[in-house]
Design a protein around this motif. Structure first.
Motif, PDB file in Angstrom:
ATOM      1  N   ARG A 120      61.593  22.852  -8.262  1.00  0.00           N
ATOM      2  CA  ARG A 120      62.421  24.056  -8.276  1.00  0.00           C
ATOM      3  C   ARG A 120      61.832  25.136  -9.159  1.00  0.00           C
ATOM      4  NH1 ARG A 120      67.159  25.464  -9.772  1.00  0.00           N
ATOM      5  NH2 ARG A 120      66.569  26.764 -11.546  1.00  0.00           N
ATOM      6  N   SER A 121      62.318  26.373  -8.894  1.00  0.00           N
ATOM      7  CA  SER A 121      61.964  27.515  -9.716  1.00  0.00           C
ATOM      8  C   SER A 121      63.068  28.557  -9.560  1.00  0.00           C
ATOM      9  CB  SER A 121      60.616  28.100  -9.284  1.00  0.00           C
ATOM     10  OG  SER A 121      60.211  29.134 -10.162  1.00  0.00           O
ATOM     11  N   ARG A 122      62.995  29.599 -10.358  1.00  0.00           N
ATOM     12  CA  ARG A 122      63.948  30.711 -10.261  1.00  0.00           C
ATOM     13  C   ARG A 122      63.185  32.015 -10.364  1.00  0.00           C
ATOM     14  NH1 ARG A 122      65.378  28.385 -15.290  1.00  0.00           N
ATOM     15  NH2 ARG A 122      67.353  27.629 -14.435  1.00  0.00           N
ATOM     16  N   PHE A 123      63.769  33.087  -9.819  1.00  0.00           N
ATOM     17  CA  PHE A 123      63.147  34.405  -9.879  1.00  0.00           C
ATOM     18  C   PHE A 123      64.236  35.462  -9.752  1.00  0.00           C
ATOM     19  CE2 PHE A 123      63.248  33.145  -5.471  1.00  0.00           C
ATOM     20  CZ  PHE A 123      63.639  34.287  -4.794  1.00  0.00           C
ATOM     21  N   VAL A 124      63.889  36.693 -10.084  1.00  0.00           N
ATOM     22  CA  VAL A 124      64.823  37.820 -10.006  1.00  0.00           C
ATOM     23  C   VAL A 124      64.331  38.773  -8.931  1.00  0.00           C
ATOM     24  CG1 VAL A 124      65.798  39.795 -11.239  1.00  0.00           C
ATOM     25  CG2 VAL A 124      65.491  37.603 -12.422  1.00  0.00           C
ATOM     26  N   ASN A 147      69.039  29.212  -3.041  1.00  0.00           N
ATOM     27  CA  ASN A 147      70.400  29.530  -3.496  1.00  0.00           C
ATOM     28  C   ASN A 147      71.440  28.575  -2.911  1.00  0.00           C
ATOM     29  OD1 ASN A 147      69.546  31.688  -5.109  1.00  0.00           O
ATOM     30  ND2 ASN A 147      69.622  33.117  -3.393  1.00  0.00           N
ATOM     31  N   GLY A 148      71.078  27.312  -2.842  1.00  0.00           N
ATOM     32  CA  GLY A 148      72.024  26.284  -2.446  1.00  0.00           C
ATOM     33  C   GLY A 148      72.096  25.965  -0.975  1.00  0.00           C
ATOM     34  N   ILE A 175      65.761  36.523   4.413  1.00  0.00           N
ATOM     35  CA  ILE A 175      66.408  37.709   3.864  1.00  0.00           C
ATOM     36  C   ILE A 175      67.908  37.488   3.686  1.00  0.00           C
ATOM     37  CG2 ILE A 175      66.720  38.791   6.123  1.00  0.00           C
ATOM     38  CD1 ILE A 175      66.207  41.505   4.701  1.00  0.00           C
ATOM     39  N   SER A 176      68.541  36.726   4.575  1.00  0.00           N
ATOM     40  CA  SER A 176      69.983  36.518   4.481  1.00  0.00           C
ATOM     41  C   SER A 176      70.359  35.573   3.345  1.00  0.00           C
ATOM     42  CB  SER A 176      70.517  35.968   5.803  1.00  0.00           C
ATOM     43  OG  SER A 176      69.981  34.684   6.073  1.00  0.00           O
ATOM     44  N   GLN A 177      69.386  34.851   2.796  1.00  0.00           N
ATOM     45  CA  GLN A 177      69.679  33.884   1.745  1.00  0.00           C
ATOM     46  C   GLN A 177      69.356  34.404   0.347  1.00  0.00           C
ATOM     47  OE1 GLN A 177      67.615  30.844   4.478  1.00  0.00           O
ATOM     48  NE2 GLN A 177      68.750  29.550   3.074  1.00  0.00           N
ATOM     49  N   LEU A 178      68.714  35.573   0.266  1.00  0.00           N
ATOM     50  CA  LEU A 178      68.386  36.149  -1.037  1.00  0.00           C
ATOM     51  C   LEU A 178      69.474  37.105  -1.491  1.00  0.00           C
ATOM     52  CD1 LEU A 178      64.567  36.924  -0.762  1.00  0.00           C
ATOM     53  CD2 LEU A 178      65.704  34.833  -1.535  1.00  0.00           C
ATOM     54  N   GLN A 179      69.460  37.396  -2.776  1.00  0.00           N
ATOM     55  CA  GLN A 179      70.413  38.325  -3.358  1.00  0.00           C
ATOM     56  C   GLN A 179      69.720  39.106  -4.465  1.00  0.00           C
ATOM     57  OE1 GLN A 179      73.326  35.502  -4.659  1.00  0.00           O
ATOM     58  NE2 GLN A 179      72.164  34.867  -6.463  1.00  0.00           N
ATOM     59  N   SER A 180      70.210  40.297  -4.734  1.00  0.00           N
ATOM     60  CA  SER A 180      69.679  41.037  -5.866  1.00  0.00           C
ATOM     61  C   SER A 180      70.121  40.331  -7.145  1.00  0.00           C
ATOM     62  CB  SER A 180      70.165  42.487  -5.842  1.00  0.00           C
ATOM     63  OG  SER A 180      71.576  42.536  -5.873  1.00  0.00           O
ATOM     64  N   GLY A 181      69.208  40.239  -8.097  1.00  0.00           N
ATOM     65  CA  GLY A 181      69.477  39.480  -9.308  1.00  0.00           C
ATOM     66  C   GLY A 181      68.820  38.120  -9.251  1.00  0.00           C
ATOM     67  N   GLY A 182      69.440  37.128  -9.881  1.00  0.00           N
ATOM     68  CA  GLY A 182      68.851  35.808  -9.972  1.00  0.00           C
ATOM     69  C   GLY A 182      68.901  35.034  -8.666  1.00  0.00           C
ATOM     70  N   ASN A 183      67.800  34.346  -8.347  1.00  0.00           N
ATOM     71  CA  ASN A 183      67.695  33.504  -7.166  1.00  0.00           C
ATOM     72  C   ASN A 183      67.058  32.178  -7.562  1.00  0.00           C
ATOM     73  OD1 ASN A 183      68.156  35.279  -4.448  1.00  0.00           O
ATOM     74  ND2 ASN A 183      67.300  36.536  -6.092  1.00  0.00           N
ATOM     75  N   GLY A 184      67.464  31.128  -6.894  1.00  0.00           N
ATOM     76  CA  GLY A 184      66.853  29.828  -7.111  1.00  0.00           C
ATOM     77  C   GLY A 184      66.208  29.331  -5.834  1.00  0.00           C
ATOM     78  N   ILE A 185      65.159  28.526  -5.981  1.00  0.00           N
ATOM     79  CA  ILE A 185      64.452  27.989  -4.828  1.00  0.00           C
ATOM     80  C   ILE A 185      64.055  26.555  -5.135  1.00  0.00           C
ATOM     81  CG2 ILE A 185      62.223  28.905  -5.600  1.00  0.00           C
ATOM     82  CD1 ILE A 185      61.573  29.411  -2.633  1.00  0.00           C
ATOM     83  N   GLY A 186      64.226  25.663  -4.166  1.00  0.00           N
ATOM     84  CA  GLY A 186      63.920  24.257  -4.382  1.00  0.00           C
ATOM     85  C   GLY A 186      63.214  23.646  -3.190  1.00  0.00           C
ATOM     86  N   SER A 263      69.198  24.013  -6.469  1.00  0.00           N
ATOM     87  CA  SER A 263      68.341  25.086  -5.953  1.00  0.00           C
ATOM     88  C   SER A 263      68.923  26.466  -6.225  1.00  0.00           C
ATOM     89  CB  SER A 263      68.130  24.909  -4.442  1.00  0.00           C
ATOM     90  OG  SER A 263      69.346  25.072  -3.733  1.00  0.00           O
ATOM     91  N   ARG A 264      69.841  26.546  -7.182  1.00  0.00           N
ATOM     92  CA  ARG A 264      70.411  27.834  -7.573  1.00  0.00           C
ATOM     93  C   ARG A 264      69.769  28.340  -8.867  1.00  0.00           C
ATOM     94  NH1 ARG A 264      74.816  29.077  -4.538  1.00  0.00           N
ATOM     95  NH2 ARG A 264      75.784  27.354  -3.377  1.00  0.00           N
ATOM     96  N   ALA A 265      69.885  29.638  -9.084  1.00  0.00           N
ATOM     97  CA  ALA A 265      69.222  30.244 -10.230  1.00  0.00           C
ATOM     98  C   ALA A 265      69.791  29.755 -11.551  1.00  0.00           C
ATOM     99  CB  ALA A 265      69.328  31.769 -10.148  1.00  0.00           C
ATOM    100  N   ASP A 266      71.092  29.507 -11.609  1.00  0.00           N
ATOM    101  CA  ASP A 266      71.737  29.182 -12.871  1.00  0.00           C
ATOM    102  C   ASP A 266      71.733  27.685 -13.177  1.00  0.00           C
ATOM    103  OD1 ASP A 266      73.484  28.393 -10.914  1.00  0.00           O
ATOM    104  OD2 ASP A 266      75.220  29.489 -11.688  1.00  0.00           O
ATOM    105  N   TYR A 267      71.029  26.887 -12.389  1.00  0.00           N
ATOM    106  CA  TYR A 267      70.978  25.447 -12.645  1.00  0.00           C
ATOM    107  C   TYR A 267      70.160  25.173 -13.912  1.00  0.00           C
ATOM    108  CZ  TYR A 267      70.047  20.481 -11.982  1.00  0.00           C
ATOM    109  OH  TYR A 267      69.952  19.120 -12.155  1.00  0.00           O
ATOM    110  N   ASP A 268      70.642  24.262 -14.748  1.00  0.00           N
ATOM    111  CA  ASP A 268      69.959  23.909 -15.995  1.00  0.00           C
ATOM    112  C   ASP A 268      68.905  22.835 -15.707  1.00  0.00           C
ATOM    113  OD1 ASP A 268      69.113  23.286 -18.526  1.00  0.00           O
ATOM    114  OD2 ASP A 268      71.028  22.458 -19.208  1.00  0.00           O
TER     115      ASP A 268
END
Length: 406
Positions: A120-124, A147-148, A175-186, A263-268
């Motif tokens: 996993r990783s995260r990005f903005v 993003n889940g 494109i439909s799965q991204l959002q402005s701000g934090g995103n997670g990918i797994g 796979s979300r951005a806020d996952y620890d």
């Protein structure tokens, strides 16, 4: 070909003996740009309707192009232009790959361990996303989550090829799965054909001895800028509920080990392990060429059999290649075991002697939090009959579904 015919009147289908006499193809940079197309064949006298190669100006990588066609028949009738369709190019050269092949640090997670790896990783991302494409593959088999939610529907990507000569990658519109701000990918990463057990001789590591993932996400913004997210050593790794997933053996899944939101951005992921980049080639990578594996039909059991030896067996009514999806409610720790077979023996009992060393077994442990739905990830079975052990439901077969694969 859609549309009405031209000056000849009527439709091509209204006159017996209609055959194509000529065609014309146009390719444009945009759907509204056919007034000045990039390529126009003009009228070509030919009955060919397939395998006509593009012969216009050099195409650009990662670019969408639009095309339309018209035809003339042997009676001199001219069709209207078809509705515009499109194709999109992928990566044209190995140098366009900015991502790196990654795998868990072998000091942290055993490369030969049975559990499926989770990466996993995260990005903005900024506002104003115009398009977003993921190009991805694996030395092994993989699934992507953003993003889940799952990316794509094709199981067992990237498929089986002679990886040292031709290794396919897939392209996904996210494109439909991204959002402005934090995103997670797994990424879920299994052995598959690349590293897993193949043939009846228990051979492994036929193409390589370490599974790895490769992913490159291109985000284009309304202002013309581009952001590229890649697999690299900043990613993190772990294992989870998939304790084993092999083509011949089947899958072992413990739902109590699931990692909600992984796979979300806020996952620890502070307890996750390091990954490392490894030196695998890029020269043999090619965009998807064959038809991918897909679910093409859903079947329900035709009968629930109680065999002479007392086994509970689902009869799907036909031999098939697929997997079983089950839905259940059960206390935490309940273990369900599914064993797959193609035939029953002469007495009507469950029979697996013809499978030789293939276990074709799926084991699921419930987490006990209400309704649970599960289907295996990186395996499939050839079967008509499914022996069921531990399933906490009536024997009416109403909750069993076989998902066919093509």
């Amino acid at each position: 070909m859609s549309g009405n015919c031209g000056s000849g009147g009527g439709s091509f289908r209204e006159q017996a003996g209609t055959v194509q006499q000529a065609y014309q193809i146009q390719v444009a940079a945009g759907e509204a740009d056919f007034a000045a197309p990039l390529w126009d064949t003009g009228r070509v006298n030919s009955d060919r309707s397939i395998h006509i190669e593009y012969a216009g100006p050099e195409l650009k990588s990662r670019t969408r192009y639009y095309y339309r066609v018209k035809a003339w028949d042997g009676f001199g009738r001219e069709s209207d232009w078809s509705e515009a369709a499109w194709w999109e190019t992928a990566l044209f050269s190995p140098e366009e790959w900015k991502a790196r092949w990654i795998t868990p640090d072998p000091e942290e997670l055993d490369p030969d361990g049975k559990p499926v790896f989770m990466l996993r990783s995260r990005f903005v991302a900024r506002q104003g996303i115009r398009s977003a494409r993921i190009y991805a593959t694996a030395a092994g088999v993989y699934e992507i989550y953003v993003n889940g939610s799952r990316v794509g529907r094709e199981p067992l990507a990237p498929g089986w090829t002679s990886y040292k000569h031709r290794h396919q990658y897939q392209t996904y519109d996210v494109i439909s799965q991204l959002q402005s701000g934090g995103n997670g990918i797994g990424i879920l990463l299994g052995d598959g054909w690349y590293k897993g057990e193949l043939t009846w001789l228990d051979k492994r590591n036929i193409y390589g001895d370490r599974r790895a993932a490769l992913l490159q996400l291109h985000i284009r913004y309304d202002d013309g800028t581009e952001q590229v997210i890649v697999t690299d050593p900043t990613w993190r790794a772990s294992t989870g509920p998939i304790l084993l997933s092999e083509l011949y053996a089947g899958e072992i899944y413990d739902a109590r080990l699931e990692k909600p939101g992984w796979s979300r951005a806020d996952y620890d992921d502070s307890e996750w392990k390091a990954v490392e980049a490894i030196d695998l080639p890029f020269s043999q990578l090619t965009a998807q060429e064959n038809w991918p594996t897909r679910v093409i039909e859903t079947l329900r059991p035709q009968e629930v059999i109680r065999t002479p030896s007392g086994e509970t067996v689902l009869d799907m009514g036909q031999n098939l290649v697929g997997r079983v999806r089950m839905t259940l409610q059960a206390p935490a720790g309940t273990q369900i075991r599914l064993q797959h077979a193609e035939v029953l023996d002469q007495e009507g009992n469950f029979y697996t002697g013809n499978l030789r060393k293939a276990k074709q077994t799926v084991e699921y442990t419930a987490k006990g939090e209400g309704t649970e739905t599960y289907a295996p990830h990186f395996t499939f079975q050839g079967f008509r009959y499914v022996k069921v052990e531990g399933f906490p439901a009536s024997d009416d077969g109403g909750r069993w579904t076989a998902l066919l694969r093509k």
